[in-house]
Write an enzyme that holds these catalytic residues in place. Structure first.
Site, mmCIF file in Angstrom:
data_model
loop_
_atom_site.group_PDB
_atom_site.id
_atom_site.type_symbol
_atom_site.label_atom_id
_atom_site.label_comp_id
_atom_site.label_asym_id
_atom_site.label_seq_id
_atom_site.Cartn_x
_atom_site.Cartn_y
_atom_site.Cartn_z
ATOM 1 N N HIS A 96 -0.989 4.536 -2.131
ATOM 2 C CA HIS A 96 -1.119 3.568 -3.230
ATOM 3 C C HIS A 96 -1.223 4.316 -4.565
ATOM 4 O O HIS A 96 -0.617 3.912 -5.554
ATOM 5 C CB HIS A 96 -2.386 2.723 -3.039
ATOM 6 C CG HIS A 96 -2.191 1.552 -2.124
ATOM 7 N ND1 HIS A 96 -1.790 0.320 -2.569
ATOM 8 C CD2 HIS A 96 -2.362 1.417 -0.785
ATOM 9 C CE1 HIS A 96 -1.721 -0.533 -1.551
ATOM 10 N NE2 HIS A 96 -2.065 0.110 -0.442
ATOM 11 N N GLU A 150 -6.518 4.588 6.920
ATOM 12 C CA GLU A 150 -6.739 3.786 5.697
ATOM 13 C C GLU A 150 -6.990 4.621 4.447
ATOM 14 O O GLU A 150 -6.340 4.335 3.433
ATOM 15 C CB GLU A 150 -7.903 2.799 5.906
ATOM 16 C CG GLU A 150 -8.081 1.947 4.661
ATOM 17 C CD GLU A 150 -9.236 0.970 4.726
ATOM 18 O OE1 GLU A 150 -9.985 0.961 5.701
ATOM 19 O OE2 GLU A 150 -9.377 0.228 3.753
ATOM 20 N N HIS A 154 -2.736 -6.037 8.044
ATOM 21 C CA HIS A 154 -1.602 -5.546 7.256
ATOM 22 C C HIS A 154 -0.297 -5.604 8.060
ATOM 23 O O HIS A 154 0.767 -5.843 7.498
ATOM 24 C CB HIS A 154 -1.882 -4.133 6.724
ATOM 25 C CG HIS A 154 -2.916 -4.114 5.624
ATOM 26 N ND1 HIS A 154 -4.268 -4.043 5.868
ATOM 27 C CD2 HIS A 154 -2.797 -4.192 4.270
ATOM 28 C CE1 HIS A 154 -4.930 -4.066 4.715
ATOM 29 N NE2 HIS A 154 -4.069 -4.155 3.729
HETATM 30 CU CU1 CUO Z 1 -4.540 -3.739 1.721
HETATM 31 CU CU2 CUO Z 1 -2.887 -0.927 1.283
HETATM 32 O O1 CUO Z 1 -4.575 -1.818 2.060
HETATM 33 O O2 CUO Z 1 -3.300 -2.675 0.508
#
Ligand code: CUO
Length: 690
Positions: free
Chosen positions: A373, A354, A242
């Site tokens: 998210h 995570e 990421h």
């Molecule tokens: Cu891949 Cu936030 O972990 O999108």
């Protein structure tokens, strides 16, 4: 006994009933009546006669006792399935465990056929894919790409409608025209973020992200085989893959005269950037909800998804994570201290932030990244008042389309960098390789030295396997993507030691100038270093010259493999070589290996280091066919093939005496300035004329 390849037919036409024809040749599953859902139990035989009939292949499905699937079945098929929602991850973990524990491929086929029309189609696709990747008796299968099953997650809904019309009206697949996916269709020129369309909305980029999360699941059910989650340096890879997405995004922004993305530090502030996806979720037959400009995050409380998260809670988790970083240890669930040391610290933090099932203490450190998210994905309907599903940020196959993805992950990356900042700098002797000198490096493309060219190119995708409730036969979408002319590195290395050595060649690149046009400060430039390649070389005494092709990069997979049955070369489908290539789908798309650059040329520093492979090597059995995009994806079921920290040598603050990239160099390193020029001519496919 069934052929394990028959399992792959279950990915075809994911929302059509399982008894319909599969594979484009009228193949049907012959299953016990009790496997059919109530809705179609009376008509299935007649339908099978209509769509398949005499002489067509049949796959016999054994009648066995089906394990209890009521937990994954509790997610309704017309809701949305999100890997960022814990209850959904748990359902997936449950189904993965059911699929992986079945004693034979025959039993797996029976349970999968039974489950297919009962559990959510995306949940089914994900769980079966993970199971096929991990079961020893289903190795070597060419899993279809996610876009083939769910094209609506990658393609403008207006184009999907045109494709439906084309396949319905034009009977003969050979006469069907490709439908063109427009460029820059999600916003107008008034939106400055629109300039990044070719990165955020690239099908290959989004597929890579989906595939990465498929290879690295976050959850299994309690008592299940932990190896599915517990992979070598999994938390570190979450950080590194990421981090590199952000680095690459920033290089593209700079190519477009835009400043680097700003982290979403203040969770109370409104999010300036809206996003209107213009896609339909095929499964729920609903549009992906948009997010307006200047949306403020609110606490999410949605009982149907068992989702509850508050902004205060997020802040508490973040504080505790920072505290752990500064104290140099985390506290596990037994109140034991686990040090955040140089070797394992980043891996522990990756799991914890995570957060996945390996997090040392979810009670204390929470579920920070996933819930970010969730907060963003439901910002348009945080309490489910309007019965709206998650926005694109809620799904790993679509989240990279949204500008806010990068703001969120820039914040996540800042936390990881806080840990890295505290680690001691690499000393010159940690970096050097005695008696090995890199004397020159050069890049060559189409006869030009140290100059690369990018351009846009059209390609076709056959979306027929995911076009449900439509006449059969190929139907194509034509999309435009960034591309570059292939290039090669020429590297000269002198070995003065008198004996043969092995070197690990590490190639990175970063912009030379920042967004104000000033030379990049090295402390910032190291954080903009994108990995381009890493490979082992043998170094006999004396001078050695190596060439390496950009298409062999350890970061990328070839265009054909990203898209699997991409059909621009329609004659050569399914050749043995092609099949071999389709083995594994994780890897950055090669067409995005280098950033766009600028029409007038944009300067980058290319960096090559040769480190001592004896210190870096990881001894393990030979790698399989999934090993060639190891830098961001690791190797399937193997150790990460480099003992150094991911991102080495740029993952730590440089030593005090290295204030410029040049001062950072030891004699086993070298840099060269290269120019990337963007050519605005589009490489178009010939127009079809029917
Ligand atoms: Cu891949 Cu936030 O972990 O999108």
């Amino acid at each position: 006994m069934v052929n394990k390849k028959d399992l792959l037919l279950l990915f075809d036409h994911p929302t059509e009933p399982v008894f319909m024809d599969k594979g484009g040749n009228g193949t049907v599953f012959e299953m016990p009546d009790s496997f059919l859902t109530e809705r179609y139990s009376r008509v299935s035989k007649n339908v099978q006669t209509r769509v398949s009939g005499e002489g067509k292949p049949k796959i016999f499905v054994k009648d066995i006792t089906i394990p209890d699937l009521s937990f994954p079945e509790s997610l309704k098929r017309n809701q949305s399935f999100s890997l960022f929602v814990k209850s959904h991850r748990q359902m997936a973990g449950y189904l993965i465990e059911v699929f992986t524990k079945l004693p034979s491929v025959d039993d797996l086929l029976s349970v999968a056929v039974y489950a297919r029309d009962r559990v959510h189609p995306v949940l089914f696709h994900y769980a079966l894919s993970v199971a096929l990747l991990h079961r020893p008796d289903t190795q070597g299968l060419d899993l279809p790409s996610f876009w083939q099953a769910f094209p609506g997650r990658f393609v403008d809904s207006a184009v999907m409608q045109e494709l439906r019309e084309e396949s319905f009206v034009v009977q003969s697949p050979g006469d069907r025209r490709p439908m063109v996916i427009p460029t820059k269709y999600t916003s107008s020129d008034l939106d400055p973020e629109q300039r990044m369309w070719y990165f955020r909305e690239d099908i290959g980029v989004n597929l890579h992200h989906w595939h990465w999360h498929l290879v690295y699941p976050t959850e299994t059910s309690p008592g299940a085989d932990r190896r599915i989650v517990e992979k070598d340096r999994r938390g570190e890879l979450f950080y590194y893959m990421h981090q590199q997405l952000i680095v690459r995004y920033n290089a593209e922004r700079l190519s477009n005269y835009m400043a680097s993305v700003q982290p979403l530090n203040n969770l109370d502030e409104t999010i300036a950037e809206g996003y209107f996806p213009k896609m339909d979720s095929l499964v729920a037959s609903r549009a992906y909800p948009p997010r307006s400009d200047n949306t403020r995050l609110s606490d999410v409380n949605r009982p149907t998804e068992r989702l509850r998260v508050g902004i205060d809670e997020m802040k508490r988790w973040r504080e505790r994570i920072y505290q752990a970083i500064h104290q140099r240890f985390v506290i596990d669930t037994n109140n034991k201290r686990i040090p955040l040391d140089e070797v394992n610290g980043i891996d522990i933090l990756g799991n914890m932030i995570e957060a996945n099932a390996l997090s040392p203490n979810q009670m204390l450190y929470g579920n920070f990244h996933n819930m970010g998210h969730v907060l963003i994905a439901f910002s348009h309907d945080p309490t489910n008042k309007h019965l709206e599903p998650a926005g694109v940020m809620g799904y790993v196959s679509t989240s990279m389309r949204d500008p806010v993805f990068y703001k969120w992950h820039a914040l996540i990356d800042d936390i990881f960098q806080e840990h890295k900042k505290i680690l001691p700098a690499y000393k010159a002797e940690d970096l050097s390789f005695r008696d090995i000198d890199v004397s020159s490096i050069q890049v060559e493309s189409r006869g030009q030295k140290n100059r690369l060219t990018t351009y846009f190119k059209e390609s076709d995708l056959d979306l027929s396997r995911g076009m449900d409730f439509q006449p059969r036969g190929n139907v194509y979408a034509r999309f435009t993507h960034l591309q570059h002319h292939p290039f090669q590195y020429n590297i000269v290395v002198n070995n003065f030691s008198g004996v043969q050595r092995y070197g690990y060649v590490r190639i990175f690149m970063a912009p030379k100038f920042d967004d104000t046009g000033l030379p990049m400060v090295f402390a910032n430039q190291r954080l903009m270093m994108m990995e381009l390649d890493k490979f082992v070389v043998m170094l006999p005494p004396g001078q050695n010259t190596f060439t390496r092709n950009s298409t062999d990069s350890s970061v990328t997979i070839p265009f054909e493999r990203t898209f699997r049955n991409l059909d621009s070369n329609r004659g050569a489908r399914n050749s043995p070589e092609e099949q071999e290539n389709y083995f594994c789908g994780c890897g950055w798309p090669n067409h995005m290996l280098v950033p766009m650059g600028r029409a007038e040329g944009m300067s980058f520093d290319l960096f090559v280091m040769v480190s001592n492979y004896e210190n870096d090597r990881v001894d393990q059995p030979r790698m399989d066919g999934c090993s060639d995009a190891a830098s961001y994806c690791g190797i399937r079921d193997r150790l990460y093939p480099d003992r150094k920290a991911m991102g080495y040598p740029f993952d730590r603050v440089p030593r005090a005496t290295a204030t410029t990239l040049n001062q950072f160099l030891t004699s086993n390193m070298q840099t060269v300035e290269i120019t990337i020029t963007h050519d605005s001519t589009i490489d178009r496919l010939p127009a079809l004329t029917n």
